[in-house]
Motif scaffolding. Structure first.
Motif, PDB file in Angstrom:
ATOM      1  N   ILE A   1       8.408  40.665 131.511  1.00 56.22           N
ATOM      2  CA  ILE A   1       9.483  41.550 130.974  1.00 56.22           C
ATOM      3  C   ILE A   1      10.622  41.133 131.211  1.00 56.22           C
ATOM      4  CG2 ILE A   1       8.116  43.535 130.508  1.00 56.22           C
ATOM      5  CD1 ILE A   1       9.258  44.408 133.349  1.00 56.22           C
ATOM      6  N   GLY A   2      10.882  40.204 132.471  1.00 48.90           N
ATOM      7  CA  GLY A   2      12.381  39.751 132.808  1.00 48.90           C
ATOM      8  C   GLY A   2      12.138  38.334 133.730  1.00 48.90           C
ATOM      9  N   PHE A   3      13.171  38.067 134.201  1.00 51.65           N
ATOM     10  CA  PHE A   3      13.065  36.819 135.092  1.00 51.65           C
ATOM     11  C   PHE A   3      14.122  37.085 136.102  1.00 51.65           C
ATOM     12  CE2 PHE A   3      11.596  34.907 131.146  1.00 51.65           C
ATOM     13  CZ  PHE A   3      10.447  34.129 131.760  1.00 51.65           C
ATOM     14  N   GLY A   4      13.829  36.692 137.481  1.00 49.67           N
ATOM     15  CA  GLY A   4      14.689  36.492 138.420  1.00 49.67           C
ATOM     16  C   GLY A   4      14.919  34.974 138.733  1.00 49.67           C
ATOM     17  N   GLY A   5      16.206  34.567 138.860  1.00 55.36           N
ATOM     18  CA  GLY A   5      16.562  33.105 138.715  1.00 55.36           C
ATOM     19  C   GLY A   5      17.111  32.720 139.892  1.00 55.36           C
ATOM     20  N   ARG A   6      16.870  31.744 141.007  1.00 59.53           N
ATOM     21  CA  ARG A   6      17.542  31.379 142.095  1.00 59.53           C
ATOM     22  C   ARG A   6      17.873  30.176 142.160  1.00 59.53           C
ATOM     23  NH1 ARG A   6      18.015  29.865 147.124  1.00 59.53           N
ATOM     24  NH2 ARG A   6      18.414  31.182 148.896  1.00 59.53           N
ATOM     25  N   VAL A   7      19.183  29.969 142.678  1.00 54.54           N
ATOM     26  CA  VAL A   7      19.693  28.651 142.691  1.00 54.54           C
ATOM     27  C   VAL A   7      19.022  27.911 143.777  1.00 54.54           C
ATOM     28  CG1 VAL A   7      21.985  28.824 142.001  1.00 54.54           C
ATOM     29  CG2 VAL A   7      21.451  29.433 144.161  1.00 54.54           C
ATOM     30  N   MET A   8      18.921  26.495 143.684  1.00 52.68           N
ATOM     31  CA  MET A   8      18.013  25.571 144.685  1.00 52.68           C
ATOM     32  C   MET A   8      19.197  25.203 145.610  1.00 52.68           C
ATOM     33  SD  MET A   8      15.698  23.627 142.243  1.00 52.68           S
ATOM     34  CE  MET A   8      16.254  24.005 140.604  1.00 52.68           C
ATOM     35  N   GLY A   9      20.652  25.312 145.293  1.00 48.58           N
ATOM     36  CA  GLY A   9      21.469  24.725 146.401  1.00 48.58           C
ATOM     37  C   GLY A   9      22.157  25.920 146.875  1.00 48.58           C
ATOM     38  N   ASP A  10      23.573  25.472 146.822  1.00 49.70           N
ATOM     39  CA  ASP A  10      24.733  26.456 147.264  1.00 49.70           C
ATOM     40  C   ASP A  10      25.256  27.139 146.077  1.00 49.70           C
ATOM     41  OD1 ASP A  10      23.999  25.567 149.878  1.00 49.70           O
ATOM     42  OD2 ASP A  10      25.475  23.904 149.532  1.00 49.70           O
TER      43      ASP A  10
ATOM     44  N   GLU B   1      13.560  47.686 132.120  1.00 40.07           N
ATOM     45  CA  GLU B   1      14.563  48.532 132.700  1.00 40.07           C
ATOM     46  C   GLU B   1      14.361  48.350 134.358  1.00 40.07           C
ATOM     47  OE1 GLU B   1      13.463  52.816 131.433  1.00 40.07           O
ATOM     48  OE2 GLU B   1      12.222  51.634 129.926  1.00 40.07           O
ATOM     49  N   LYS B   2      15.405  48.013 134.816  1.00 42.20           N
ATOM     50  CA  LYS B   2      15.497  47.935 136.266  1.00 42.20           C
ATOM     51  C   LYS B   2      15.013  49.159 136.828  1.00 42.20           C
ATOM     52  CE  LYS B   2      18.157  43.873 136.261  1.00 42.20           C
ATOM     53  NZ  LYS B   2      19.865  43.519 136.214  1.00 42.20           N
ATOM     54  N   GLY B   3      14.240  49.119 138.124  1.00 45.44           N
ATOM     55  CA  GLY B   3      14.070  50.341 138.788  1.00 45.44           C
ATOM     56  C   GLY B   3      12.483  50.883 138.462  1.00 45.44           C
TER      57      GLY B   3
ATOM     58  N   GLU C   1      26.394  29.913 142.768  1.00 46.19           N
ATOM     59  CA  GLU C   1      26.686  31.213 142.800  1.00 46.19           C
ATOM     60  C   GLU C   1      26.444  31.596 141.411  1.00 46.19           C
ATOM     61  OE1 GLU C   1      27.622  33.667 145.150  1.00 46.19           O
ATOM     62  OE2 GLU C   1      27.434  32.191 146.752  1.00 46.19           O
ATOM     63  N   PRO C   2      25.908  32.929 141.167  1.00 40.82           N
ATOM     64  CA  PRO C   2      25.316  33.804 142.285  1.00 40.82           C
ATOM     65  C   PRO C   2      23.694  33.153 142.747  1.00 40.82           C
ATOM     66  CG  PRO C   2      24.919  34.693 140.074  1.00 40.82           C
ATOM     67  CD  PRO C   2      25.759  33.404 139.829  1.00 40.82           C
ATOM     68  N   LYS C   3      23.509  33.698 143.911  1.00 38.12           N
ATOM     69  CA  LYS C   3      22.253  33.033 144.480  1.00 38.12           C
ATOM     70  C   LYS C   3      21.134  33.525 143.633  1.00 38.12           C
ATOM     71  CE  LYS C   3      20.439  32.989 149.098  1.00 38.12           C
ATOM     72  NZ  LYS C   3      20.513  33.426 150.351  1.00 38.12           N
ATOM     73  N   TYR C   4      20.834  34.933 143.463  1.00 34.04           N
ATOM     74  CA  TYR C   4      20.103  35.307 142.538  1.00 34.04           C
ATOM     75  C   TYR C   4      20.609  35.811 141.108  1.00 34.04           C
ATOM     76  CZ  TYR C   4      17.782  35.769 146.585  1.00 34.04           C
ATOM     77  OH  TYR C   4      16.959  35.431 148.131  1.00 34.04           O
ATOM     78  N   LEU C   5      19.840  35.485 140.155  1.00 28.67           N
ATOM     79  CA  LEU C   5      20.373  35.933 138.796  1.00 28.67           C
ATOM     80  C   LEU C   5      19.306  36.508 138.243  1.00 28.67           C
ATOM     81  CD1 LEU C   5      22.683  35.762 136.768  1.00 28.67           C
ATOM     82  CD2 LEU C   5      21.857  33.835 135.949  1.00 28.67           C
ATOM     83  N   ASN C   6      19.251  37.916 137.767  1.00 33.20           N
ATOM     84  CA  ASN C   6      18.220  38.578 137.067  1.00 33.20           C
ATOM     85  C   ASN C   6      18.482  38.651 135.486  1.00 33.20           C
ATOM     86  OD1 ASN C   6      16.709  38.961 139.549  1.00 33.20           O
ATOM     87  ND2 ASN C   6      17.762  40.817 140.189  1.00 33.20           N
ATOM     88  N   SER C   7      17.422  38.947 134.813  1.00 33.92           N
ATOM     89  CA  SER C   7      17.416  39.333 133.575  1.00 33.92           C
ATOM     90  C   SER C   7      18.320  40.857 133.480  1.00 33.92           C
ATOM     91  CB  SER C   7      16.115  39.806 132.617  1.00 33.92           C
ATOM     92  OG  SER C   7      15.344  38.349 132.854  1.00 33.92           O
ATOM     93  N   PRO C   8      19.058  40.689 132.350  1.00 36.92           N
ATOM     94  CA  PRO C   8      19.789  42.157 132.401  1.00 36.92           C
ATOM     95  C   PRO C   8      18.636  43.293 131.594  1.00 36.92           C
ATOM     96  CG  PRO C   8      20.173  40.671 130.152  1.00 36.92           C
ATOM     97  CD  PRO C   8      19.256  39.948 131.056  1.00 36.92           C
TER      98      PRO C   8
END
Ligand SMILES: [Zn+2]
Length: 335
Positions: A210-219, A234-236, A221-228
């Motif tokens: 239902i969604g994704f969380g994406g994390r950068v591999m390096g430095d 529905e978050k939560g 920004e943002p470090k974490y990016l989530n699906s809206p």
């Protein structure tokens, strides 16, 4: 009359294995779960519950059905009451009785499309991971084995503005924006939301992406990016890892903190990415897991320690001033 769309939503949200195991002790056997049939007398289990089909079936007496049917038969509830009870347990509000409007019917159809689209995106990201030595190295460096990557369906979003075009030639399809995968910028320019990131799919309790969380591999920004927030996400309400955690609990008869340490660090990392406002939900969900897992004494005695330790660690990670109070709430609420 309860709208059929709600019944479908409900069945998507609940897991029949959860529902049945509130009343029947189930054991995993192959792809299904087996137990003693509650509808006829038997000494060897012939009552089977399929998580994939979301159906139960008894090879002895022939009863079968879905989660709603089970509750009706087991608790001798009417259809509406069975739905109400399931909905309450899933935190869903039973809607007013009226037929769905054409808009609602259209939305429902849309959601079905979105599920398929998210699944396709996940498979695309997974295939990309295999092609990216850098992402593989990154995951290895964080102690994640290939086995864990496969279990959590971890993938990788390629570097580039329209990487998803490879999976979705109809890149202008507005469903991609609706699913939160593509961003429409000014002047209608479209680009991938997730670029050059390790991708963690987020699953519903039923196991749909239902969604994704994406994390950068390096430095970056943002470090974490989530699906809206999307019609599916529905978050939560959903919690990353719930499905995997639940499976792991069933399989290993252990609770979350005692799954292997690599997976634990993965989850810590992701929980670090969950907004702190979701902590309460997070705790509620985990309390629910614990409550269910705690059905046998063996689990209860080992499980609680693991979970409490996890939360101590988790609160430590979020550096919240009121972490002690939150932890207290969790303990109190789960007893
Ligand atoms: Zn039976």
């Amino acid at each position: 009359m309860i709208p059929d769309s709600f019944k479908q939503d409900l069945l998507n949200r609940v897991d029949i294995v959860d529902v049945v195991s509130r009343y029947v002790q189930l054991k995993k056997g192959g792809a299904n779960y087996l137990g003693l049939c509650p509808f006829h007398n038997e000494k060897t289990p012939s009552f089977s519950v399929s998580p994939a089909k979301q159906f139960y079936h008894c090879f002895g007496c022939g009863v079968h059905g879905n989660a709603i049917g089970f509750l009706m038969a087991y608790s001798a509830l009417g259809y509406v009451d069975a739905i109400k009870e399931l909905a309450a347990a899933a935190g869903m509000q039973v809607p007013e009785s009226r037929p769905p409007t054409p808009q609602e019917a259209a939305r429902k159809e849309r959601e079905t499309d979105l599920y398929a689209l998210m699944e396709k995106a996940m498979e695309f990201y997974r295939a990309e991971l295999k092609k990216s030595p850098r992402a593989i190295e990154y995951l290895k460096g964080r102690g994640l084995t290939g086995e864990i990557a496969a279990r959590f369906r971890i993938g990788c979003a390629p570097d580039g503005w329209q990487g998803l075009k490879a999976a979705f030639p109809a890149y202008e399809d507005k469903a991609l924006v609706e699913a939160g995968l593509v961003i429409e910028g000014e002047e209608g320019k479209r680009y991938d939301r997730f670029r050059d990131r390790v991708m963690f799919p987020i699953f519903s309790a039923r196991g749909a992406v239902i969604g994704f969380g994406g994390r950068v591999m390096g430095d970056g920004e943002p470090k974490y990016l989530n699906s809206p927030e999307t019609p599916l996400f529905e978050k939560g309400r959903e919690l990353y890892g719930l499905v995997q955690a639940r499976d792991a609990i069933r399989r290993a008869q252990r609770v979350i903190g005692q799954i292997n340490s690599s997976a634990e660090s993965l989850r810590d990392e992701l929980m670090g990415g969950i907004p702190t406002s979701d902590l309460q939900t997070c705790m509620k969900v985990l309390a629910r897991i614990r409550e269910r897992a705690g059905k046998t004494d063996k689990v209860r005695s080992r499980g609680n320690a693991g979970l409490d330790r996890r939360f101590t660690r988790h609160n430590g990670h979020t550096k919240q001033g009121n972490s002690i109070q939150k932890k207290g709430t969790f303990r109190k609420g789960s007893k």
